[in-house]
Write a protein that holds these residues in place. Structure first.
Motif, mmCIF file in Angstrom:
data_model
loop_
_atom_site.group_PDB
_atom_site.id
_atom_site.type_symbol
_atom_site.label_atom_id
_atom_site.label_comp_id
_atom_site.label_asym_id
_atom_site.label_seq_id
_atom_site.Cartn_x
_atom_site.Cartn_y
_atom_site.Cartn_z
ATOM 1 N N LEU A 11 0.835 -1.210 0.000
ATOM 2 C CA LEU A 11 0.000 0.000 0.000
ATOM 3 C C LEU A 11 0.866 1.254 0.000
ATOM 4 N N LEU A 12 1.930 1.220 0.789
ATOM 5 C CA LEU A 12 2.821 2.380 0.889
ATOM 6 C C LEU A 12 3.518 2.668 -0.435
ATOM 7 N N TYR A 13 3.911 1.608 -1.151
ATOM 8 C CA TYR A 13 4.528 1.805 -2.468
ATOM 9 C C TYR A 13 3.572 2.567 -3.389
ATOM 10 N N GLY A 14 2.304 2.171 -3.336
ATOM 11 C CA GLY A 14 1.304 2.812 -4.183
ATOM 12 C C GLY A 14 1.111 4.278 -3.826
ATOM 13 N N PHE A 15 1.024 4.566 -2.529
ATOM 14 C CA PHE A 15 0.847 5.952 -2.089
ATOM 15 C C PHE A 15 2.061 6.802 -2.437
ATOM 16 N N GLU A 16 3.251 6.207 -2.332
ATOM 17 C CA GLU A 16 4.474 6.939 -2.662
ATOM 18 C C GLU A 16 4.484 7.306 -4.147
ATOM 19 N N GLN A 17 4.058 6.378 -4.992
ATOM 20 C CA GLN A 17 4.009 6.644 -6.431
ATOM 21 C C GLN A 17 3.003 7.743 -6.762
ATOM 22 N N GLU A 18 1.953 7.839 -5.953
ATOM 23 C CA GLU A 18 0.935 8.870 -6.165
ATOM 24 C C GLU A 18 1.372 10.232 -5.639
ATOM 25 N N GLY A 19 2.526 10.266 -4.948
ATOM 26 C CA GLY A 19 3.039 11.536 -4.443
ATOM 27 C C GLY A 19 2.599 11.885 -3.038
ATOM 28 N N GLN A 20 1.988 10.925 -2.342
ATOM 29 C CA GLN A 20 1.544 11.187 -0.972
ATOM 30 C C GLN A 20 2.741 11.136 -0.031
ATOM 31 N N ASP A 21 2.779 12.037 0.950
ATOM 32 C CA ASP A 21 3.937 12.140 1.848
ATOM 33 C C ASP A 21 3.756 11.418 3.175
ATOM 34 N N THR A 22 2.541 11.460 3.717
ATOM 35 C CA THR A 22 2.315 10.865 5.035
ATOM 36 C C THR A 22 1.087 9.965 5.022
ATOM 37 N N ILE A 23 1.021 9.107 6.035
ATOM 38 C CA ILE A 23 -0.140 8.230 6.186
ATOM 39 C C ILE A 23 -0.298 7.890 7.661
ATOM 40 N N SER A 24 -1.529 7.698 8.079
ATOM 41 C CA SER A 24 -1.801 7.378 9.480
ATOM 42 C C SER A 24 -2.035 5.883 9.648
#
Length: 229
Positions: free
Chosen positions: A18-31
């Motif tokens: 999931l984190l790989y996907g969010f990183e590719q989308e340009g998201q910086d943080t996650i809870s």
């Protein structure tokens, strides 16, 4: 190095994908709350799992995705590429030799071995296949400590014994055989039969539940129609 529960080790790759996907989308943080929602794991458990990797988040902000990825990869030892030998270059073994994701996750299959003499010297997805009589010598020379077992069930125990005698310390077992090896040898079983059994049973239960629900609805409709008449 702290000991991490097996269930946590099995959940960490889910978070990582999931984190790989969010990183590719340009998201910086996650809870942790968001990860819990996406994985179906309780939020408290997600927080415990993440804390075991050593990464620290920021209250009301969450975790930096880049830091969390690096921490989980390090925890899973995916940053250090480990060499492995695969024994049994049949359909399953050949598929694993060609599965590039393994290398991305820290496992490099450097050679395959098979009892079929016609396979000796051939290449499968760039990996050379050797005859079994070369296993012990190459294992010791190359200092390989991980063995992947994809042989027929009736050859599993003897092959595992050869692996251990040659210096293999961890066996990834894709056969249905319960290996009898020294307790110091790490064995991770991939039991596809057990997984299929769970899938089949759950599907059967779902159909049974759905059919009962449909039957109740049909009975209710029939009763209503009769009352109208």
């Amino acid at each position: 190095m702290i000991s991490i529960p097996v269930l946590t080790l099995k959940r960490l790759p889910q978070y990582l994908e999931l984190l790989y996907g969010f990183e590719q989308e340009g998201q910086d943080t996650i809870s942790a709350t968001r990860l819990a929602e996406l994985t179906g794991v309780h939020m408290t458990q997600v927080r415990k799992d993440i804390s075991l990797t050593g990464v620290v988040g920021t209250p009301k902000v969450g975790h930096k995705i880049k830091d969390l990825i690096e921490s989980i990869e390090s925890c899973l030892n995916w940053k250090d590429l480990s060499s492995a030998f695969l024994v049994g270059v049949g359909r399953l073994g050949s598929s694993l030799l060609g599965y590039s994701e393994l290398k991305r996750k820290g496992l490099n299959i450097v050679a395959g071995f098979d009892s079929d003499p016609s396979l000796a010297g051939t290449l499968v997805d760039g990996v050379i296949v050797h005859s079994m009589d070369k296993f012990a010598n190459l294992c010791q020379r190359m200092k390989v400590h991980i063995g992947i077992l994809t042989v027929p069930a009736d050859q599993a125990q003897s092959t595992a014994e050869l692996m251990v005698a040659s210096g293999i310390l961890a066996i990834w077992n894709f056969t249905p055989t319960l290996l009898q090896v020294d307790e110091n040898i790490i064995v991770e079983d991939v039991d596809m039969s057990a997984s299929l059994a769970v899938l089949s049973r759950r599907l059967s239960e779902k159909y049974d539940h759905d059919s009962k629900q449909i039957s109740k609805i049909d009975n209710y409709k029939n009763k209503t129609d009769q009352e109208k008449q």
